[in-house]
Every structure is written in structure tokens, then in C-alpha cells.
Design an enzyme around this catalytic site. Structure first.
Site: not given
Length: 348
Positions: A181, A223
Site C-alpha cells: 500500500e 492497494k
């Protein structure tokens, strides 16, 4: 590393019409949100609220996995069932946040690097024994003007990309799917073009580092932030522009054999994050598709209505079964909206 296990798990995380619910807020974040609603933040109230999320009826129709916090993966419901077992019975994969949070990046004012690699191999082994199938590590990239010039610096981008890659390698070694992420912050007055530029640099650097570490894309979930105008930018890009630029930066910088892409809401409202996700998938379908599934991994954007409803009763003394059911209904409705958006079928 068992690539078959990793690939199968990763594909399940982004199954058609499904996404990831993030319920991995730290104690500090929980306290901030509970305080704002007049609810005391204790281990008991955190457990009570998260039980509401984990046990929501039919949440499994739109949610393939839930990201848990260290406290949560060890907790059980009021009737003694482990949260991980409840999720497993619903066919929902349990994930775990494993990073140690951000610290100031030495010699780079205004920038941070995520820590937590020390002892990660051992922690992953424990989390696996507790039922975790995937993990999450968040890096923070800021767009701004710093004392030494424009941010982010290459030092910040490379430091965080390297940490993400090493984390991902350790996850795959343990047959746990890494969710990487790199969050490009919305804060600031930057244009959407600047966000695109920084996102492209970050993704290109990240996947180069992951390749060097031997991380298998087909066993990895990205992500990532959408390409957006800064919150304070006087000209806010429209939904179609956001969708087009987000798809473009992904197609140009993300390996085609990646298992899937999920978006974080990144400070967007519940409505905006759903509409943008829907527009991205509508355009992708119209343009002949995309190499990987594109879905959601939202936290507050899905939880907020349910949290507000739960807090209304909780702050005056107790939460009864009716109040919990009402909150869970709001949670599932919000998740269902994003399920439709992940297929480009949401109608506002």
C-alpha cells in the site's frame, strides 16, 4: 514459497463483485473516532464494535477479506467464538496489518518512512498460526514543497518502496499474500497532473524493487490511491478525469500479471470513493477491459454509517440487539454499493 497457495488466495481476495473491508485501525485512531462520537475507547468497546463488523449478516456477499489489527485477530465474540473462525465460516479471508507505523525520514524534513521489518518473519509465522491469509503494509508519500525542494524526494520514494518489497518477500516466504500500500496523500494544493506524476514514479519504483526481491506479482495485491486533485487545489478534477488518469497510471506502471488492484478511499467521502470506483470500472469495460481485477479496500468509507448508528446508542449506556442489527444493515448496504461499483454497475 508456494506460488499456488499465494495465487489462489490473492484471486479470492478480488473475486468478482467483492472487495476488502479494512478494520485495522490502531488504538489511537479508534480513540479519535470514538471520542468524536462520545464513546469511551476501551478494549471492551473496541471488541464490541468489531464484533458488529465481523458478524454482520451477508457481508460475505460483497466482502472477500477483512484486514485486522493485532488486538482484533486475537479477540473473540461475546459468545466465545474467535473472530477469525467467524470470518472463515463466512468464507471471508482474515488479513493482518503488520507495519510498525511511520517515523520521520532522517535528513528529509516533512517526509516519513514506514518501519516494522525487524522481527517480521517471526510475527508472520505467529499471525499465520492465528489464521491470517494475507497481510498489509502502508507507506506514506507526501506531495508538497519542502525546505530542500519539491516533495516527495527520491530518497523517500525509494526507502518506502524498498521496505514494501522486503515486507512482501517475507510474506510470500510464509505463504501469506502481501498487500502493498503506497498511499499518495490527498493533502495539499497540488493538481491532478502532479498526483499522476508522483503516482507513476512511486509505482514504477515499487515494482522495480519488488522484482529485485523476487516477489511474485501473481501472489500480490496492490492497494493504492486514486489519482486525485489535492484537497486544497482550486480546480478539482471531475469523476471521468479521475477515472481515466487512474487507469492510465496503473496500465503504464503495474505488471499485467499482478493478482489485483484495490483502492483505498484516502480521505474521500463514502459517496465519492464509490462513484470514482464505479467510473473507473465503467471506463475499463468500455475500453476493452483491464489486465487485473479492480476493486476496493475501504475502511472509514464503508464503516462510517454503521459506526455512527452504533455510537448513538452506545454513548447513552448500552447497545441492544436492534441497534446492532440497524448498524450492520448500514454496513452491508455500504459494502454492497461498492460491490456494484467494482463491476461498474453502481447507480447513484
Amino acid at each position: 514459497m508456494d506460488l499456488q497457495i499465494l495465487s489462489t488466495t490473492a484471486k479470492a481476495m478480488v473475486a468478482p463483485g467483492k472487495g476488502i473491508l479494512a478494520i485495522d485501525e490502531s488504538h489511537a485512531t479508534c480513540k479519535k473516532r470514538f471520542d468524536a462520537l462520545g464513546v469511551e475507547c476501551t478494549e471492551d468497546t473496541r471488541r464490541e464494535y468489531r464484533e458488529l463488523l465481523v458478524t454482520a449478516p451477508e457481508i460475505e456477499k460483497s466482502v472477500a477479506g477483512m484486514i485486522l489489527f493485532d488486538e482484533t485477530i486475537r479477540q473473540s465474540s461475546a459468545d466465545g467464538r474467535k473472530f477469525v473462525d467467524i470470518l472463515s465460516a463466512k468464507g471471508i479471508l482474515a488479513g493482518i496489518k503488520v507495519d510498525g507505523g511511520t517515523k520521520a525520514l532522517a535528513l528529509h524534513a516533512g517526509e516519513v518512512v514506514t518501519e516494522g521489518l525487524d522481527g517480521l518473519r517471526e510475527r508472520l509465522a505467529e499471525y499465520k498460526s492465528l489464521g491470517a491469509k494475507f497481510a498489509k503494509w502502508r507507506a506514506v508519500i507526501t506531495i508538497a514543497e519542502g525546505s530542500a525542494g519539491a516533495l516527495p524526494s527520491m530518497a523517500c520514494v525509494k526507502s518506502n518502496a524498498h521496505a514494501l518489497a522486503r515486507y512482501a518477500a517475507l510474506c510470500q516466504e510464509a505463504d501469506i499474500v502481501p498487500m502493498v500500500e503506497p498511499e499518495i496523500m490527498m493533502d495539499g494544493a497540488h493538481t491532478i497532473e502532479k498526483c499522476y506524476e508522483v503516482t507513476a514514479l512511486t509505482l514504477k519504483t515499487l515494482f522495480a524493487e519488488m522484482a529485485e526481491q523476487g516477489v511474485a506479482p501473481q501472489g500480490t495485491i496492490l492497494k493504492v490511491s486514486m489519482v486525485l486533485s489535492g484537497k486544497d487545489c482550486p480546480t478539482q478534477a471531475d469523476e471521468k478525469t479521475v477515472a481515466e488518469m487512474t487507469l492510465k497510471v496503473l496500465k503504464e506502471n503495474v505488471p499485467a500479471n499482478l493478482a489485483g488492484v484495490v483502492f483505498l478511499s484516502g480521505g474521500q467521502s463514502s459517496e465519492k470513493s464509490t462513484v470514482h470506483l464505479n467510473e473507473i470500472n465503467k471506463i475499463a469495460v468500455a475500453d476493452g477491459g483491464k489486465p487485473w481485477p479492480v476493486s476496493f479496500s475501504y475502511g472509514r468509507a464503508i464503516q462510517k454509517p454503521a459506526l455512527n448508528k452504533w455510537a448513538e446508542t452506545k454513548k447513552v449506556g448500552a447497545v441492544d440487539g436492534v441497534a446492532v442489527a440497524e448498524a450492520q444493515k448500514l454496513l452491508v448496504e455500504q459494502a454492497d454499493r461498492n460491490s456494484l461499483a467494482s463491476m461498474g454497475k453502481f447507480a447513484a
